[in-house]
Design an enzyme around this catalytic site. Structure first.
Site, mmCIF file in Angstrom:
data_model
loop_
_atom_site.group_PDB
_atom_site.id
_atom_site.type_symbol
_atom_site.label_atom_id
_atom_site.label_comp_id
_atom_site.label_asym_id
_atom_site.label_seq_id
_atom_site.Cartn_x
_atom_site.Cartn_y
_atom_site.Cartn_z
ATOM 1 N N LYS A 47 -6.628 7.388 -6.170
ATOM 2 C CA LYS A 47 -6.500 8.851 -6.104
ATOM 3 C C LYS A 47 -5.518 9.270 -5.016
ATOM 4 C CE LYS A 47 -11.114 10.225 -7.642
ATOM 5 N NZ LYS A 47 -12.439 10.659 -7.156
ATOM 6 N N GLY A 48 -5.541 8.563 -3.876
ATOM 7 C CA GLY A 48 -4.729 8.948 -2.718
ATOM 8 C C GLY A 48 -5.641 9.464 -1.621
ATOM 9 N N ASP B 30 0.850 -1.196 0.000
ATOM 10 C CA ASP B 30 0.000 0.000 0.000
ATOM 11 C C ASP B 30 0.885 1.245 0.000
ATOM 12 O OD1 ASP B 30 -2.367 -1.451 0.123
ATOM 13 O OD2 ASP B 30 -2.721 -1.090 2.258
ATOM 14 N N ARG C 170 -1.426 -0.738 -8.468
ATOM 15 C CA ARG C 170 -2.786 -0.334 -8.103
ATOM 16 C C ARG C 170 -2.800 1.185 -8.253
ATOM 17 N NH1 ARG C 170 -3.912 -0.926 -2.155
ATOM 18 N NH2 ARG C 170 -4.387 -3.098 -2.585
HETATM 19 C C1 LIG Z 1 -8.905 -1.097 -3.395
HETATM 20 C C2 LIG Z 1 -8.432 0.242 -2.922
HETATM 21 C C3 LIG Z 1 -7.184 0.368 -2.340
HETATM 22 C C4 LIG Z 1 -6.706 1.605 -1.935
HETATM 23 N N1 LIG Z 1 -5.417 1.725 -1.473
HETATM 24 C C5 LIG Z 1 -4.929 2.948 -1.180
HETATM 25 C C6 LIG Z 1 -3.551 3.135 -0.837
HETATM 26 O O1 LIG Z 1 -2.745 2.194 -0.789
HETATM 27 N N2 LIG Z 1 -3.134 4.392 -0.555
HETATM 28 C C7 LIG Z 1 -3.981 5.489 -0.621
HETATM 29 O O2 LIG Z 1 -3.537 6.612 -0.388
HETATM 30 N N3 LIG Z 1 -5.289 5.321 -0.923
HETATM 31 C C8 LIG Z 1 -5.779 4.099 -1.207
HETATM 32 N N4 LIG Z 1 -7.107 3.961 -1.544
HETATM 33 C C9 LIG Z 1 -8.044 5.090 -1.346
HETATM 34 C C10 LIG Z 1 -8.117 5.989 -2.542
HETATM 35 O O3 LIG Z 1 -6.897 6.673 -2.692
HETATM 36 C C11 LIG Z 1 -9.251 7.023 -2.400
HETATM 37 O O4 LIG Z 1 -9.020 7.831 -1.305
HETATM 38 C C12 LIG Z 1 -10.635 6.411 -2.256
HETATM 39 O O5 LIG Z 1 -10.783 5.302 -3.088
HETATM 40 C C13 LIG Z 1 -11.710 7.455 -2.632
HETATM 41 O O6 LIG Z 1 -11.544 7.876 -3.954
HETATM 42 P P1 LIG Z 1 -12.454 7.374 -5.164
HETATM 43 O O7 LIG Z 1 -11.581 7.220 -6.357
HETATM 44 O O8 LIG Z 1 -13.197 6.166 -4.771
HETATM 45 O O9 LIG Z 1 -13.387 8.581 -5.514
HETATM 46 P P2 LIG Z 1 -14.363 9.483 -4.633
HETATM 47 O O10 LIG Z 1 -14.773 10.557 -5.546
HETATM 48 O O11 LIG Z 1 -13.728 9.867 -3.337
HETATM 49 O O12 LIG Z 1 -15.561 8.545 -4.325
HETATM 50 C C14 LIG Z 1 -16.562 8.252 -5.292
HETATM 51 C C15 LIG Z 1 -17.819 7.877 -4.551
HETATM 52 O O13 LIG Z 1 -17.560 6.682 -3.822
HETATM 53 C C16 LIG Z 1 -18.226 6.737 -2.581
HETATM 54 N N5 LIG Z 1 -17.233 6.593 -1.518
HETATM 55 C C17 LIG Z 1 -15.918 6.867 -1.587
HETATM 56 N N6 LIG Z 1 -15.337 6.585 -0.425
HETATM 57 C C18 LIG Z 1 -16.314 6.123 0.379
HETATM 58 C C19 LIG Z 1 -16.359 5.674 1.705
HETATM 59 N N7 LIG Z 1 -15.291 5.629 2.461
HETATM 60 N N8 LIG Z 1 -17.539 5.261 2.217
HETATM 61 C C20 LIG Z 1 -18.658 5.280 1.472
HETATM 62 N N9 LIG Z 1 -18.686 5.712 0.206
HETATM 63 C C21 LIG Z 1 -17.539 6.126 -0.322
HETATM 64 C C22 LIG Z 1 -18.953 8.049 -2.483
HETATM 65 O O14 LIG Z 1 -20.281 7.842 -2.896
HETATM 66 C C23 LIG Z 1 -18.242 8.894 -3.493
HETATM 67 O O15 LIG Z 1 -19.061 9.864 -4.018
HETATM 68 C C24 LIG Z 1 -7.563 2.741 -2.015
HETATM 69 C C25 LIG Z 1 -8.828 2.617 -2.607
HETATM 70 C C26 LIG Z 1 -9.264 1.398 -3.062
HETATM 71 C C27 LIG Z 1 -10.602 1.311 -3.723
#
Ligand SMILES: Cc1cc2nc3c(=O)[nH]c(=O)nc-3n(C[C@H](O)[C@H](O)[C@H](O)COP(=O)(O)OP(=O)(O)OC[C@H]3O[C@@H](n4cnc5c(N)ncnc54)[C@H](O)[C@@H]3O)c2cc1C
Length: 299
Positions: free
Chosen positions: A178-179, A125, A175
């Site tokens: 966004k962060g 991660d 992977r």
């Molecule tokens: C499999 C996976 C692994 C990841 N690993 C890392 C990592 O190693 N390091 C890192 O910095 N980040 C990691 N992330 C987190 C990522 O960086 C984002 O912060 C997170 O995925 C939210 O961004 P999004 O692209 O889903 O878009 P967003 O625009 O934030 O979300 C889109 C929609 O998804 C829904 N949503 C998003 N988050 C949530 C939530 N927590 N609860 C309920 N609904 C929600 C909401 O409806 C939102 O409108 C990971 C994410 C995933 C899916």
């Protein structure tokens, strides 16, 4: 974010742990290895893969880091013995990076040797920016020792250079997310659209460069644009998958699977659920309101 949600997010440290736990329960498989294995088995039965994270981060005591590694060794054995379609995800600060890079390397080596023996995929991660360079360096050191992948963050301005360098050094399994951490404007895009644009530019770079990609997002726009890119690049199913977090938008997840894509669900488990849960809650302000509702229910 409404003023009310902002207030709830800011005051989260004051909210009793029992309430955070209730609201966040859907994001976590449970406290035990068996809980996690049950959840993974269920996803496998429904045609999805998993990656399991033993909750824990920013360990400041070498003994704690060693305990984390022991938990990963048990996890790797359990995945192999039950023949589950699952890898593991590990945070380097949970295995000692915040103490010293040397300790993190020594501990990770133990985990990687076990994963190699059991043929289990390991994903490192990505954490906040003070750890980015060291995390990438450690990935580079171990990338040929087992099936190993790395995470990159689209909000960081440096990421395109990192991706190019990693791809120059060999076949890379990314992977792309966004962060999730709060980073300064000097090094990170802050505007939602700028992060989305960089996400898609990075995905294009990875597809063109022959990398393996986990498209980790719940963002409808990014999912639609990624699907267009998969089509226009004529991407083989084996070269990419979608990845989502346990408990987040299950209907969206199922619809992606129905459209014929591979899906991997990130399944965290363990006793150290608090940090992970508060990050999820802060990330989704709409959920913050539930904390308050729970507060009243608890009362
Ligand atoms: C499999 C996976 C692994 C990841 N690993 C890392 C990592 O190693 N390091 C890192 O910095 N980040 C990691 N992330 C987190 C990522 O960086 C984002 O912060 C997170 O995925 C939210 O961004 P999004 O692209 O889903 O878009 P967003 O625009 O934030 O979300 C889109 C929609 O998804 C829904 N949503 C998003 N988050 C949530 C939530 N927590 N609860 C309920 N609904 C929600 C909401 O409806 C939102 O409108 C990971 C994410 C995933 C899916």
């Amino acid at each position: 974010m409404s003023l009310f949600d902002q207030l709830v997010v800011k005051t989260m440290p004051l909210v009793p742990r029992a309430i955070i736990r209730r609201v966040a329960a859907k994001y976590i498989a449970g406290e035990t290895l068996d809980d996690a294995m049950r959840v993974v088995q269920d996803f496998n039965t429904r045609g999805m893969h998993a990656t399991v994270d033993v909750l824990g981060e920013f360990v400041s005591d070498p003994a704690e880091a060693r305990l984390e590694i022991d938990a990963y060794l048990k996890l790797i054995d359990a995945i192999a013995e039950r023949k589950l379609k699952s890898g593991v995800s590990v945070k380097l600060t949970a295995v000692g990076l915040s103490i010293s890079p040397k300790l993190a390397r020594e501990n990770l080596k133990v985990l990687i040797d076990a994963a190699k023996k059991r043929d289990v995929f390991v994903r490192i991660d990505m954490e906040d920016s003070p750890y980015t360079s060291e995390t990438l360096a450690i990935f580079e050191d171990f990338r040929n020792e087992c099936r190993l992948g790395i995470v990159v963050q689209a909000y960081l301005k440096r990421t395109a250079d990192d991706v190019k360098r990693l791809m120059d050094h060999g076949q890379t399994n990314f992977r792309l997310c966004k962060g999730i951490y709060v980073e300064p404007e000097s090094i990170a895009y802050k505007d939602r659209r700028a992060v989305q644009d960089n996400y898609l530019a990075l995905l294009d770079l990875m597809f063109t460069g022959g990398a393996q990609v986990g498209i980790a997002t719940h963002d409808d726009y990014l999912i639609q644009e990624s699907e267009k890119m998969i089509k226009s690049h004529g991407m083989d199913h084996a070269r990419y998958e979608f990845q989502m977090l346990l408990g987040v938008l299950p209907e969206l997840r199922d619809s992606i699977v129905k459209r014929g894509h591979r899906m991997r669900v990130y399944v965290p488990f363990g006793k150290a659920w608090y940090g992970y849960s508060t990050r999820r809650l802060k990330e989704n302000p709409a959920l913050a309101g539930y904390v308050v509702k729970s507060l009243f229910k608890a009362g």
